[in-house]
Design an enzyme around this catalytic site. Structure first.
Site, PDB file in Angstrom:
ATOM      1  N   SER A  59      14.139  27.323  12.519  1.00 36.47           N
ATOM      2  CA  SER A  59      15.391  27.334  13.259  1.00 36.47           C
ATOM      3  C   SER A  59      16.539  27.465  12.261  1.00 36.47           C
ATOM      4  O   SER A  59      16.466  26.955  11.133  1.00 36.47           O
ATOM      5  CB  SER A  59      15.559  26.040  14.048  1.00 36.47           C
ATOM      6  OG  SER A  59      14.509  25.851  14.968  1.00 36.47           O
ATOM      7  N   THR A 111      17.903  24.658  16.509  1.00 34.48           N
ATOM      8  CA  THR A 111      19.257  25.145  16.765  1.00 34.48           C
ATOM      9  C   THR A 111      19.757  24.642  18.113  1.00 34.48           C
ATOM     10  O   THR A 111      20.954  24.417  18.283  1.00 34.48           O
ATOM     11  CB  THR A 111      19.283  26.679  16.710  1.00 34.48           C
ATOM     12  OG1 THR A 111      18.756  27.116  15.448  1.00 34.48           O
ATOM     13  CG2 THR A 111      20.694  27.222  16.865  1.00 34.48           C
ATOM     14  N   ALA A 112      18.843  24.453  19.060  1.00 30.71           N
ATOM     15  CA  ALA A 112      19.229  23.910  20.366  1.00 30.71           C
ATOM     16  C   ALA A 112      19.909  22.561  20.202  1.00 30.71           C
ATOM     17  O   ALA A 112      20.956  22.291  20.817  1.00 30.71           O
ATOM     18  CB  ALA A 112      17.990  23.785  21.255  1.00 30.71           C
ATOM     19  N   HIS A 150      12.887  29.199  24.520  1.00 36.83           N
ATOM     20  CA  HIS A 150      11.735  30.096  24.653  1.00 36.83           C
ATOM     21  C   HIS A 150      11.556  30.562  26.102  1.00 36.83           C
ATOM     22  O   HIS A 150      12.513  30.838  26.807  1.00 36.83           O
ATOM     23  CB  HIS A 150      10.473  29.426  24.111  1.00 36.83           C
ATOM     24  CG  HIS A 150      10.525  29.067  22.664  1.00 36.83           C
ATOM     25  ND1 HIS A 150      11.233  29.789  21.735  1.00 36.83           N
ATOM     26  CD2 HIS A 150       9.958  28.040  21.973  1.00 36.83           C
ATOM     27  CE1 HIS A 150      11.085  29.245  20.549  1.00 36.83           C
ATOM     28  NE2 HIS A 150      10.334  28.180  20.658  1.00 36.83           N
TER      29      HIS A 150
END
EC number: 4.1.99.29
Length: 278
Positions: A59, A111-112, A150
Site C-alpha cells: 500500500s 492506504t484505506a 478491492h
C-alpha cells in the site's frame, strides 16, 4: 546464476493479471528469476516493514514507513480515478456521527486507513481485520462501519450495505489528483542495475497482460475462486490501467502528495531519500 528474488503480490485479480507474465517466463527478465509469495495486502505491508521481501506490492501508506530500505518502481501500480476505498454501514447515517463509532479497517498500513485518518483526524476507534471479513463484520453489527477495498466495491450493495463516503472521490476533490492505492517496491540494496532490469520486466509484463488478457485466466481464477468472472473482469478493468505500466508525472505527483500529507499529519516519518528505487 544469482539466487531467485523473493517477490510478493496479492491474490487479487489485478495483481495476478499483471504478474503472471513475469513469473511464468513470458517476458524478458534479464536472467532474473523470482520466488513468488501471494499474501493479502496487509500481510505484504507488514512483511515489507520487516524487510522480508526483495520486491513486493505494498500500500502507498506502507511506503511511507519503509522508504529507507525500499524504493518505488514506476510500473505495477494500482492508481487511478473512481477506484478509492468506500466507507459503508448497515444503515445510512450522517458522517458527522462517525466520530465515536467503531470502524473496521483492512490494516494499519493500508492506504484505506491513511485516507480515513486524513479525512477526519479525530476518528480513533478502528478494528483491524482482513479485508474480506469487513462486510460481514458490518452486517452482523460487530462494527458500526467499515472501509472496504478491492472487489467489495462491486458487491457491497448485494449485502444490503450503504455507502457513507467514497474516500477516492474525497481525495480527488481535495487534490485534483488520482488516488494512489498501491505500488511495487524493491529493496534499495539490490542496486541500480538489478532494479532497472526488474522495472523493465515488470513494465513489459503489464503490457503483455493488457495485450493478451486471456493468457492469465486460469491463474487468476485459481487465486480468486470465490469471485465471479464478471467481478474479476471489473476488478482488473478498474485497477489495471495506463498508470500500471508507467506512473508518469501525474502519478508521481499523486504519490508525493499523499506522502506529504501523511508526513504533515504525523502518520509516517519524514524521509530525504528519493521516492524511486532508480
Amino acid at each position: 546464476m544469482r539466487d531467485p528474488l523473493t517477490l510478493g503480490f496479492s491474490p487479487c485479480p489485478n495483481d495476478t493479471f499483471m504478474f503472471y507474465p513475469l513469473v511464468h517466463g513470458l517476458v524478458d527478465t534479464g536472467g532474473l528469476c523470482f520466488n513468488e509469495r501471494l499474501e493479502d495486502v496487509e500481510t505484504l505491508n507488514r512483511l515489507a516493514v520487516q524487510g522480508v521481501l526483495d520486491v513486493t506490492k505494498v500500500s502507498y501508506a506502507a511506503l511511507g514507513h519503509i522508504r529507507e530500505e525500499y524504493g518505488l518502481l514506476r510500473a505495477g501500480s494500482a492508481l487511478g480515478r473512481g477506484c478509492g476505498p468506500l466507507v459503508v454501514a448497515r444503515e445510512p447515517f450522517d458522517l458527522s456521527t462517525l466520530r465515536g463509532k467503531t470502524i473496521a479497517i483492512p490494516g494499519r498500513y493500508t492506504t484505506a486507513h491513511l485516507l480515513l485518518r486524513l479525512f477526519d483526524p479525530s476518528l480513533a476507534l478502528f478494528l483491524e481485520m482482513p479485508f474480506h471479513e469487513i462486510m460481514d463484520a458490518v452486517m452482523t453489527g460487530r462494527v458500526d462501519a467499515g472501509v472496504i477495498i478491492h472487489e467489495s466495491r462491486f458487491t457491497y450493495r448485494g449485502f444490503g450495505l450503504h455507502e457513507l463516503l467514497d474516500l477516492g472521490s474525497w481525495w480527488e476533490g481535495e487534490t485534483g489528483l488520482p488516488i494512489p492505492l498501491g505500488g511495487i517496491v524493491a529493496r534499495r540494496s539490490l542496486g541500480g542495475a538489478t532494479i532497472t532490469v526488474i522495472e523493465r520486466a515488470l513494465s513489459a509484463a503489464v503490457a503483455y497482460a493488457r495485450d493478451n488478457p486471456a493468457a492469465a485466466a486460469r491463474y487468476i481464477r485459481e487465486h480468486a475462486q470465490e469471485m465471479s468472472p464478471e467481478v474479476c473482469a471489473a476488478h482488473i478493468g478498474l485497477y489495471v490501467n495506463d498508470f500500471s505500466k508507467e506512473l508518469g508525472d501525474e502519478g508521481e505527483r499523486a504519490i508525493a502528495e499523499l506522502l506529504r500529507r501523511a508526513e504533515r499529519a504525523g502518520v509516517v516519518p519524514p524521509s530525504t531519500l528519493p521516492l524511486f528505487a532508480v
